[in-house]
Design an enzyme around this catalytic site. Structure first.
Site, PDB file in Angstrom:
ATOM      1  N   CYS A  10       0.864  -1.175   0.000  1.00  0.00           N
ATOM      2  CA  CYS A  10       0.000   0.000   0.000  1.00  0.00           C
ATOM      3  C   CYS A  10       0.903   1.229   0.000  1.00  0.00           C
ATOM      4  O   CYS A  10       2.127   1.098  -0.001  1.00  0.00           O
ATOM      5  CB  CYS A  10      -1.013   0.004   1.133  1.00  0.00           C
ATOM      6  SG  CYS A  10      -0.361   0.208   2.770  1.00  0.00           S
ATOM      7  N   CYS A  45      -4.388  -1.036  -1.448  1.00  0.00           N
ATOM      8  CA  CYS A  45      -4.962   0.308  -1.491  1.00  0.00           C
ATOM      9  C   CYS A  45      -5.010   0.778  -2.932  1.00  0.00           C
ATOM     10  O   CYS A  45      -4.145   0.433  -3.740  1.00  0.00           O
ATOM     11  CB  CYS A  45      -4.231   1.277  -0.569  1.00  0.00           C
ATOM     12  SG  CYS A  45      -2.757   2.052  -1.207  1.00  0.00           S
ATOM     13  N   CYS A  78       4.570   0.297 -10.405  1.00  0.00           N
ATOM     14  CA  CYS A  78       5.296  -0.539  -9.448  1.00  0.00           C
ATOM     15  C   CYS A  78       6.699  -0.825  -9.958  1.00  0.00           C
ATOM     16  O   CYS A  78       6.947  -0.798 -11.161  1.00  0.00           O
ATOM     17  CB  CYS A  78       4.567  -1.859  -9.236  1.00  0.00           C
ATOM     18  SG  CYS A  78       2.993  -1.680  -8.400  1.00  0.00           S
TER      19      CYS A  78
END
Length: 163
Positions: free
Chosen positions: A11, A87, A95
């Site tokens: 998250c 989240c 990422c």
């Protein structure tokens, strides 16, 4: 088939939801799963509400810490089999490249740290997030690791939401 699988919960702040998921998965996964957590912009501390709800549930909190997802993108990091964002903000971010090309999925869990109100309302928000994570991780563990693909994992989340 491996004996133990690595899972990373991500998250943004790595102070509440992903930390709670790490604790739950390590308890429920036993010898089958080793869980970690990280954040794209870690807070640097674990939220007091997360620690309180984990303690109340009898889950271990020692060793839990807020850390960057960069730790798990490094060449010497444990290779992840599964990466789950918990989240919506982290799911929308670019990422890092995860070594080993793990399966990825997203579980939208409301942020209990964002709840404002009475201490009881905040505690209830943390308890609800913990319950949601517990249920989804339990469902995940009911699958064989070979079935851990995006569709199966997201379907579990949808089934849990509609139950």
């Amino acid at each position: 088939m491996k004996d133990r699988y690595n899972i990373l919960f991500v998250c943004t702040g790595n102070s509440a939801r992903s930390i709670m998921a790490e604790a739950v998965a390590n308890r429920l996964g036993g010898e089958r799963m080793r869980a970690f957590s990280a954040g794209s912009h870690p807070q640097g501390h674990v939220h007091r509400g997360a620690l309180q709800v984990l303690d109340a549930a009898g889950l271990a909190t020692s060793g839990l810490r807020s850390k960057s997802w960069e730790e798990f993108a490094a060449a010497d990091a444990p290779v992840m089999d599964l990466v789950i964002t918990v989240c919506d903000r982290a799911a929308a971010e670019a990422c890092p490249h995860w070594p080993g090309h793990p399966v990825t999925a997203h579980w939208s869990i409301p942020d209990p740290a964002a709840v404002e109100g009475s201490p009881e309302q905040v505690e209830r928000a943390f308890s609800l997030a913990l319950q949601m994570l517990h249920q989804r991780i339990s469902l995940l563990l009911s699958l064989r690791p070979g079935d851990w693909d995006r569709l199966a994992i997201e379907s579990l989340a949808a089934m849990e939401t509609n139950a």
